[in-house]
Design a protein around this motif. Structure first.
Motif, PDB file in Angstrom:
ATOM      1  N   LYS B 173       0.666  -1.114   0.010  1.00 46.34           N
ATOM      2  CA  LYS B 173      -0.025  -0.018  -0.111  1.00 46.34           C
ATOM      3  C   LYS B 173       0.928   1.283   0.080  1.00 46.34           C
ATOM      4  O   LYS B 173       0.612   2.426  -0.657  1.00 46.34           O
ATOM      5  N   ILE B 174       1.968   1.282   0.816  1.00 50.56           N
ATOM      6  CA  ILE B 174       2.795   2.365   0.671  1.00 50.56           C
ATOM      7  C   ILE B 174       3.486   2.444  -0.389  1.00 50.56           C
ATOM      8  O   ILE B 174       3.599   3.749  -1.015  1.00 50.56           O
ATOM      9  N   ILE B 175       3.923   1.591  -1.157  1.00 51.10           N
ATOM     10  CA  ILE B 175       4.686   1.453  -2.461  1.00 51.10           C
ATOM     11  C   ILE B 175       3.517   2.119  -3.473  1.00 51.10           C
ATOM     12  O   ILE B 175       3.987   2.948  -4.271  1.00 51.10           O
ATOM     13  N   LEU B 176       2.422   1.724  -3.289  1.00 48.51           N
ATOM     14  CA  LEU B 176       1.291   2.233  -4.269  1.00 48.51           C
ATOM     15  C   LEU B 176       1.208   3.820  -4.150  1.00 48.51           C
ATOM     16  O   LEU B 176       0.942   4.503  -5.003  1.00 48.51           O
ATOM     17  N   GLU B 177       1.117   4.050  -2.775  1.00 49.57           N
ATOM     18  CA  GLU B 177       0.536   5.538  -2.607  1.00 49.57           C
ATOM     19  C   GLU B 177       1.938   6.547  -3.036  1.00 49.57           C
ATOM     20  O   GLU B 177       1.876   7.497  -3.499  1.00 49.57           O
ATOM     21  N   GLN B 178       3.157   5.972  -2.804  1.00 54.04           N
ATOM     22  CA  GLN B 178       4.619   6.654  -3.052  1.00 54.04           C
ATOM     23  C   GLN B 178       5.181   6.744  -4.428  1.00 54.04           C
ATOM     24  O   GLN B 178       5.672   7.892  -4.847  1.00 54.04           O
ATOM     25  N   ALA B 179       5.089   5.514  -4.967  1.00 56.15           N
ATOM     26  CA  ALA B 179       5.840   5.396  -6.314  1.00 56.15           C
ATOM     27  C   ALA B 179       4.914   6.038  -7.552  1.00 56.15           C
ATOM     28  O   ALA B 179       3.908   5.235  -7.710  1.00 56.15           O
ATOM     29  N   LYS B 180       5.487   6.737  -8.223  1.00 56.91           N
ATOM     30  CA  LYS B 180       4.294   7.269  -9.172  1.00 56.91           C
ATOM     31  C   LYS B 180       4.526   6.446 -10.711  1.00 56.91           C
ATOM     32  O   LYS B 180       4.750   7.050 -11.645  1.00 56.91           O
ATOM     33  N   VAL B 181       4.732   5.204 -10.392  1.00 53.54           N
ATOM     34  CA  VAL B 181       4.691   4.194 -11.561  1.00 53.54           C
ATOM     35  C   VAL B 181       3.777   3.047 -11.562  1.00 53.54           C
ATOM     36  O   VAL B 181       3.459   2.836 -10.318  1.00 53.54           O
ATOM     37  N   PRO B 182       3.355   2.316 -12.725  1.00 56.01           N
ATOM     38  CA  PRO B 182       2.885   1.264 -12.309  1.00 56.01           C
ATOM     39  C   PRO B 182       3.385   0.104 -11.509  1.00 56.01           C
ATOM     40  O   PRO B 182       4.651   0.187 -11.503  1.00 56.01           O
ATOM     41  N   ILE B 183       2.565  -0.449 -10.698  1.00 55.88           N
ATOM     42  CA  ILE B 183       3.055  -1.412  -9.605  1.00 55.88           C
ATOM     43  C   ILE B 183       2.780  -2.517 -10.053  1.00 55.88           C
ATOM     44  O   ILE B 183       1.188  -2.920 -10.182  1.00 55.88           O
ATOM     45  N   VAL B 184       3.418  -3.740 -10.039  1.00 55.98           N
ATOM     46  CA  VAL B 184       2.949  -4.889 -10.642  1.00 55.98           C
ATOM     47  C   VAL B 184       3.445  -6.018  -9.650  1.00 55.98           C
ATOM     48  O   VAL B 184       4.876  -6.170  -9.136  1.00 55.98           O
ATOM     49  N   VAL B 185       2.604  -6.753  -8.741  1.00 51.74           N
ATOM     50  CA  VAL B 185       2.832  -7.582  -7.711  1.00 51.74           C
ATOM     51  C   VAL B 185       3.498  -8.978  -8.391  1.00 51.74           C
ATOM     52  O   VAL B 185       3.002  -9.534  -9.476  1.00 51.74           O
ATOM     53  N   ASP B 186       4.845  -9.195  -8.167  1.00 51.09           N
ATOM     54  CA  ASP B 186       5.509 -10.392  -8.750  1.00 51.09           C
ATOM     55  C   ASP B 186       6.120 -11.425  -8.045  1.00 51.09           C
ATOM     56  O   ASP B 186       6.762 -11.102  -7.059  1.00 51.09           O
ATOM     57  N   ALA B 187       5.504 -12.628  -8.095  1.00 50.79           N
ATOM     58  CA  ALA B 187       5.883 -13.881  -7.315  1.00 50.79           C
ATOM     59  C   ALA B 187       5.174 -14.077  -5.914  1.00 50.79           C
ATOM     60  O   ALA B 187       4.873 -12.950  -5.108  1.00 50.79           O
ATOM     61  N   GLY B 188       4.887 -15.138  -5.730  1.00 53.77           N
ATOM     62  CA  GLY B 188       4.633 -15.514  -4.286  1.00 53.77           C
ATOM     63  C   GLY B 188       3.093 -15.997  -4.535  1.00 53.77           C
ATOM     64  O   GLY B 188       2.656 -16.053  -3.157  1.00 53.77           O
ATOM     65  N   VAL B 189       2.239 -15.445  -5.146  1.00 55.21           N
ATOM     66  CA  VAL B 189       0.668 -15.543  -5.016  1.00 55.21           C
ATOM     67  C   VAL B 189       0.472 -17.033  -5.203  1.00 55.21           C
ATOM     68  O   VAL B 189       1.141 -18.031  -6.193  1.00 55.21           O
ATOM     69  N   GLY B 190      -0.580 -17.658  -4.636  1.00 56.25           N
ATOM     70  CA  GLY B 190      -0.650 -19.139  -4.719  1.00 56.25           C
ATOM     71  C   GLY B 190      -2.106 -19.199  -5.180  1.00 56.25           C
ATOM     72  O   GLY B 190      -2.229 -20.554  -5.784  1.00 56.25           O
ATOM     73  N   THR B 191      -3.195 -18.458  -5.175  1.00 53.91           N
ATOM     74  CA  THR B 191      -4.469 -18.909  -5.648  1.00 53.91           C
ATOM     75  C   THR B 191      -5.111 -17.673  -6.014  1.00 53.91           C
ATOM     76  O   THR B 191      -4.720 -16.553  -5.686  1.00 53.91           O
ATOM     77  N   ALA B 192      -6.175 -17.755  -6.569  1.00 52.55           N
ATOM     78  CA  ALA B 192      -7.035 -16.695  -7.033  1.00 52.55           C
ATOM     79  C   ALA B 192      -7.321 -15.761  -6.133  1.00 52.55           C
ATOM     80  O   ALA B 192      -7.274 -14.368  -6.326  1.00 52.55           O
ATOM     81  N   SER B 193      -7.641 -15.916  -4.767  1.00 52.10           N
ATOM     82  CA  SER B 193      -7.806 -14.974  -3.628  1.00 52.10           C
ATOM     83  C   SER B 193      -6.624 -14.110  -3.489  1.00 52.10           C
ATOM     84  O   SER B 193      -6.874 -12.931  -3.221  1.00 52.10           O
ATOM     85  N   ASP B 194      -5.399 -14.492  -3.359  1.00 57.44           N
ATOM     86  CA  ASP B 194      -4.298 -13.749  -3.388  1.00 57.44           C
ATOM     87  C   ASP B 194      -4.241 -12.610  -4.425  1.00 57.44           C
ATOM     88  O   ASP B 194      -3.681 -11.710  -4.126  1.00 57.44           O
ATOM     89  N   VAL B 195      -4.482 -13.106  -5.680  1.00 56.62           N
ATOM     90  CA  VAL B 195      -4.519 -12.192  -6.961  1.00 56.62           C
ATOM     91  C   VAL B 195      -5.621 -10.916  -6.785  1.00 56.62           C
ATOM     92  O   VAL B 195      -5.160  -9.832  -6.870  1.00 56.62           O
ATOM     93  N   ALA B 196      -6.712 -11.546  -6.148  1.00 58.60           N
ATOM     94  CA  ALA B 196      -7.797 -10.419  -5.955  1.00 58.60           C
ATOM     95  C   ALA B 196      -7.396  -9.420  -4.796  1.00 58.60           C
ATOM     96  O   ALA B 196      -7.644  -8.192  -4.877  1.00 58.60           O
ATOM     97  N   VAL B 197      -6.716 -10.184  -3.810  1.00 58.38           N
ATOM     98  CA  VAL B 197      -6.233  -8.920  -2.769  1.00 58.38           C
ATOM     99  C   VAL B 197      -5.086  -7.998  -3.232  1.00 58.38           C
ATOM    100  O   VAL B 197      -5.291  -6.807  -2.966  1.00 58.38           O
ATOM    101  N   ALA B 198      -4.255  -8.485  -4.197  1.00 55.48           N
ATOM    102  CA  ALA B 198      -3.286  -7.654  -4.665  1.00 55.48           C
ATOM    103  C   ALA B 198      -4.012  -6.432  -5.324  1.00 55.48           C
ATOM    104  O   ALA B 198      -3.911  -5.224  -5.530  1.00 55.48           O
TER     105      ALA B 198
END
Lengths: 66, 257
Positions: B173-198
């Protein structure tokens, strides 16, 4: 002459070009990148770049990865 | 969701789900899973061509670079020099200027080497690459990478292939607020709900591989991920309700007998 081809010692015709090498190996040039002695050879130079005895040649392509 | 396209350095993306091509049974399964997922960014690795097996097939015969955006990675590189070498070779294939920059710092966790990643980002950005670095969920490093020329920043949810999901949503959340570029969560998700949370956090996209390729039924999981990204993004845009400790009735008191 001797070349190190993707890490393996290989015997190849003297004075072969990068284009010639790829043809010999039946490799489509569009899908690979070639490095000779750690320097990338640009596609437009494949015809002109003649390989020398002892050159280390790396031919890479894309494989599955995350 | 009109006008909700992800754009990075002028490149427009059809989907916010990005997928890897590793660990599948064969190229056919890879191609099918990716098609079903609806992804348009597909990551690949750079490796020696199998020059002694004339029958070996090329991944790009199954993943058409005209149809998908090919995102080569520098996976397996432990030094800045190696990462630069792999990135330059990747670009020389002529398929893509995008690079998923990975410089690994530790074999067991596959966590990135932040210093080497930062230096490599700076060099590759100057060479005209569209650099998408993989980093820890570190807000300060995210800003440094943007300053160094990263086109987007890709913090991990959890270690690569771990399937643990987002372990530190507050840092993301802090990265999303501060970094003014697109943020792509990369690596470590296990299932659909993890993706939805991101996506509900507001991330611009999710990149995953093992969660699909390692599922019992990769094709069905690919479809689940497609819906998870869409659902998560819609929920983010819709704006969730506040969390409250006590109940609020949904049905009116007025008119009761």
């Amino acid at each position: 002459m001797k070349l190190k081809l993707n890490g393996t010692d290989s015997e190849i015709t003297d004075g072969i070009t990068v284009t010639g090498l790829l043809e010999t190996l039946k490799i489509e040039p569009g899908r690979v990148a070639v490095e000779v002695n750690l320097h990338i050879v640009k596609k437009c130079d494949y015809d002109a770049h003649t390989l020398k005895d002892g050159d280390s040649v790396e031919i890479v392509n894309f494989v599955g990865g995350g | 969701m009109l006008n909700d396209k992800l754009i990075i350095r002028g490149i427009e993306f059809r989907s916010r789900l990005w997928v890897g091509t590793g660990k599948y049974k064969d190229f056919e399964e890879t191609a099918k899973a990716i098609e079903v997922s609806g992804a348009d960014v597909v990551t690949v690795a750079v490796r020696r061509t199998n020059i002694f097996d004339k029958k070996s097939e090329n991944l790009l015969d199954y993943i058409d670079p005209e149809k998908y955006k090919i995102l080569p990675n520098t996976a397996g590189c432990y030094t800045m020099e190696d990462a630069l070498r792999y990135a330059r070779l990747a670009r020389e294939t002529g398929v893509s200027d995008l690079i998923k920059l990975e410089v690994i710092g530790d074999e067991k966790t596959l966590f990135p080497d932040a210093c080497a990643t930062l230096k490599a980002t700076e060099i590759l950005a100057k060479e005209g690459f569209i650099v998408l670095p993989y980093i820890n969920d570190d807000p300060v490093m995210a800003l440094r990478l943007v300053d160094a020329g990263a086109a987007a920043v890709m913090p991990l949810a959890a270690p690569i292939g771990s399937g643990l999901g987002i372990r530190n949503p507050y840092n993301i959340k802090i990265i999303l607020e501060q970094a003014k570029v697109p943020i792509v969560v990369d690596a470590g998700v296990g299932t659909a709900s993890d993706v939805a949370v991101a996506m509900e956090l507001g991330c611009d996209a999710v990149l995953l591989n093992t969660a699909i390729a390692g599922a019992k039924d990769p094709i069905s999981m690919a479809e689940a991920m497609k819906h998870a990204v869409i659902a998560g993004r819609l929920a983010y845009r819709a704006g969730r309700i506040q969390r409250k400790l006590y109940a609020t009735a949904s049905s009116p008191i007025e008119g009761m007998l």
